[in-house]
Structure formats: C-alpha cells, structure tokens
Design a protein around this motif. Structure first.
Motif, short mmCIF file in Angstrom:
data_model
loop_
_atom_site.label_atom_id
_atom_site.label_comp_id
_atom_site.label_asym_id
_atom_site.label_seq_id
_atom_site.Cartn_x
_atom_site.Cartn_y
_atom_site.Cartn_z
N SER A 298 52.68 6.48 63.61
CA SER A 298 53.07 5.08 63.55
C SER A 298 53.94 4.82 62.32
O SER A 298 54.95 4.10 62.41
N ARG A 299 53.60 5.42 61.20
CA ARG A 299 54.38 5.22 59.98
C ARG A 299 55.78 5.84 60.14
O ARG A 299 56.80 5.23 59.76
N SER A 300 55.85 7.04 60.72
CA SER A 300 57.15 7.69 60.94
C SER A 300 58.02 6.87 61.87
O SER A 300 59.25 6.78 61.68
N LEU A 301 57.40 6.29 62.88
CA LEU A 301 58.15 5.46 63.82
C LEU A 301 58.79 4.28 63.12
O LEU A 301 59.99 4.01 63.28
N ARG A 302 58.02 3.58 62.31
CA ARG A 302 58.55 2.39 61.62
C ARG A 302 59.62 2.77 60.61
O ARG A 302 60.63 2.07 60.46
N ILE A 303 59.44 3.89 59.91
CA ILE A 303 60.45 4.35 58.97
C ILE A 303 61.75 4.67 59.72
O ILE A 303 62.85 4.29 59.29
N GLY A 304 61.61 5.34 60.84
CA GLY A 304 62.78 5.70 61.63
C GLY A 304 63.52 4.48 62.14
O GLY A 304 64.75 4.45 62.16
N LEU A 305 62.79 3.46 62.55
CA LEU A 305 63.43 2.23 63.02
C LEU A 305 64.16 1.52 61.89
O LEU A 305 65.28 1.03 62.07
N LEU A 306 63.53 1.46 60.73
CA LEU A 306 64.16 0.79 59.59
C LEU A 306 65.39 1.56 59.12
O LEU A 306 66.44 0.97 58.84
N GLU A 307 65.28 2.89 59.06
CA GLU A 307 66.42 3.70 58.63
C GLU A 307 67.55 3.64 59.65
O GLU A 307 68.73 3.77 59.29
N GLY A 308 67.21 3.46 60.92
CA GLY A 308 68.21 3.38 61.96
C GLY A 308 68.87 2.01 62.06
O GLY A 308 69.79 1.83 62.85
N GLY A 309 68.39 1.06 61.28
CA GLY A 309 68.99 -0.27 61.27
C GLY A 309 68.57 -1.14 62.44
O GLY A 309 69.25 -2.13 62.75
N TYR A 310 67.44 -0.83 63.07
CA TYR A 310 66.99 -1.62 64.21
C TYR A 310 66.35 -2.92 63.75
O TYR A 310 65.78 -3.01 62.66
N ASN A 311 66.43 -3.90 64.62
CA ASN A 311 65.88 -5.22 64.34
C ASN A 311 64.51 -5.35 65.01
O ASN A 311 64.42 -5.59 66.21
N ILE A 312 63.44 -5.17 64.24
CA ILE A 312 62.09 -5.30 64.77
C ILE A 312 61.72 -6.78 64.72
O ILE A 312 61.47 -7.33 63.64
N VAL A 313 61.68 -7.43 65.87
CA VAL A 313 61.46 -8.87 65.89
C VAL A 313 59.97 -9.23 65.93
O VAL A 313 59.60 -10.35 65.59
N ALA A 314 59.12 -8.28 66.38
CA ALA A 314 57.69 -8.57 66.41
C ALA A 314 56.90 -7.28 66.61
O ALA A 314 57.39 -6.33 67.23
N VAL A 315 55.70 -7.28 66.07
CA VAL A 315 54.72 -6.22 66.34
C VAL A 315 53.53 -6.92 66.99
O VAL A 315 52.88 -7.76 66.36
N LEU A 316 53.27 -6.59 68.25
CA LEU A 316 52.29 -7.33 69.03
C LEU A 316 51.11 -6.45 69.42
O LEU A 316 51.27 -5.26 69.69
#
Length: 212
Positions: free
Chosen positions: A35-53
């Motif tokens: 889960s931590r690697s996933l979020r790091i990868g999304l942030l490094e990739g410049g993705y817009n995480i609008v919600a965690v549900l």
C-alpha cells in the motif's frame, strides 16, 4: 477517455488500518508495504488522488458523486467483497479498475478479470512500476470500450435491418409492391419526414399491429 496523468482523477479503495506497526503480522506487514509503495508511485507519477474510500455499502454513491477517471483497489487478501462493491459501483458507468493485491489464486484472478478488472497486480510492487501498470490498464480499457461500442453498434444495425425488412414485407403485402419498390417508398417517406428509416419502419409496424 484520453486523459493526461496530471488531470487523471484517481480514487483508491482500500481497507482501513493498513499502517505498519510493531504488532502487525507478516501478511499484514506485506500488505502495508504494498500500500505504501502504491501511494509513493502515484505521487511520484504525478497522479491526482481525489479520494481514498473504504469498501462499504456507500461506495457506489461516493464513486457516483466523485466521477473518477480510474479506480484503484488496494485490496487485502481474499478481498472478494471489496471487489464486488467496486464492480457494483461502476456497473452503470464503466471505468478502468486496477487491483493491487497479494492474492495469487488463479481462480480469483479469473473472477476479477471477468468482473471487469482491467489490471491485476500481485505482490512485488515497486513504486516505479505503478505508472507503467496504470498506462497499460488505461490503454486496455480504451481498447475494450472501443470493441464494446463496435459490438453495440453492430447489434443496433442488425436490429434496424430486421425492422426495415419487416416493414418492407408489410408494404409488399398490403400494396402489392416488389421489394425494391417497398424499400424506395420507405426511404422516400423517411426523407420527406426527416426520420431514420428504422424509426419510420417501427412506426409502420406499430400502426399495423394497432390496426390489426
């Protein structure tokens, strides 16, 4: 759906309480690391995480309100209920779904793909792999949606042809016309009234059934 990374709106569906801790067993620790690697990868990739549900009965309503471009399921092992909630939430408005999990069961994988999951990633997730995985998932979803639209169009065209053929038969029977003449009359009348031939044919069929 051609959306750049910077504007791609992502919702993550994840179990609660996946923060690493001293009392966490090996399986949960592995899931927390993923889960931590996933979020790091999304942030490094410049993705817009609008919600965690969370995955609960309110998920379909929340996804309908947010209207994300892509849904990531960060699932614990045996997370069939989570996947079912997500699939239900996207039943009426299809979106790419990528599942990150530790579940290696081939049966579960087949069930997930059949349910509508676009990407299925098992274990070993490094942060730098996230963007390529999502790029492939988006491309696959776009191809599948194109094929789905083509199939729907083909079925619609087939249905329209059947309606037109039936209307032609009515004209041939009632007015003694041959097939070409019946088609020409349908076509001209449709043009005169500004209607599609299939719509005019359906009206003719409906009127015939009404009048007997």
């Amino acid at each position: 759906m051609k959306t750049s990374v910077s504007t791609l709106r992502i919702v993550i569906v994840a179990p609660e309480n996946l923060s690493p801790g001293p009392d966490m067993d090996a399986e949960l620790l592995e899931e927390a690391d993923r889960s931590r690697s996933l979020r790091i990868g999304l942030l490094e990739g410049g993705y817009n995480i609008v919600a965690v549900l969370p995955s609960d009965i309110y998920l379909p309503e929340r996804i309908a309100q947010i209207q994300p471009d892509l849904i990531i399921v960060d699932a614990e092992s045996q997370a069939r209920d989570t996947l079912e909630h997500v699939v239900m939430a996207t039943r009426d408005a299809r979106r790419p779904i990528v599942l990150f999990t530790n579940e290696e069961d081939p049966t579960h994988m087949r069930e997930a793909i059949a349910a509508g999951v676009t990407g299925y990633v098992v274990q070993g997730l490094a942060a730098e792999r996230v963007k390529p995985v999502l790029d492939v998932a988006m491309a696959r979803f776009q191809v599948e949606e194109g094929l789905r639209r083509e199939l729907a169009d083909a079925r619609s065209q087939l249905g329209e042809r059947k309606i037109i053929e039936r209307a032609k038969g009515l004209l041939m029977t009632r007015h003694g016309l041959n097939e070409d003449a019946a088609y020409a009359r349908l076509r001209k009348t449709a043009m005169d009234k500004g209607l599609k031939m299939a719509d005019l044919a359906q009206r003719l069929i409906d009127a015939s059934e009404l009048l007997g």
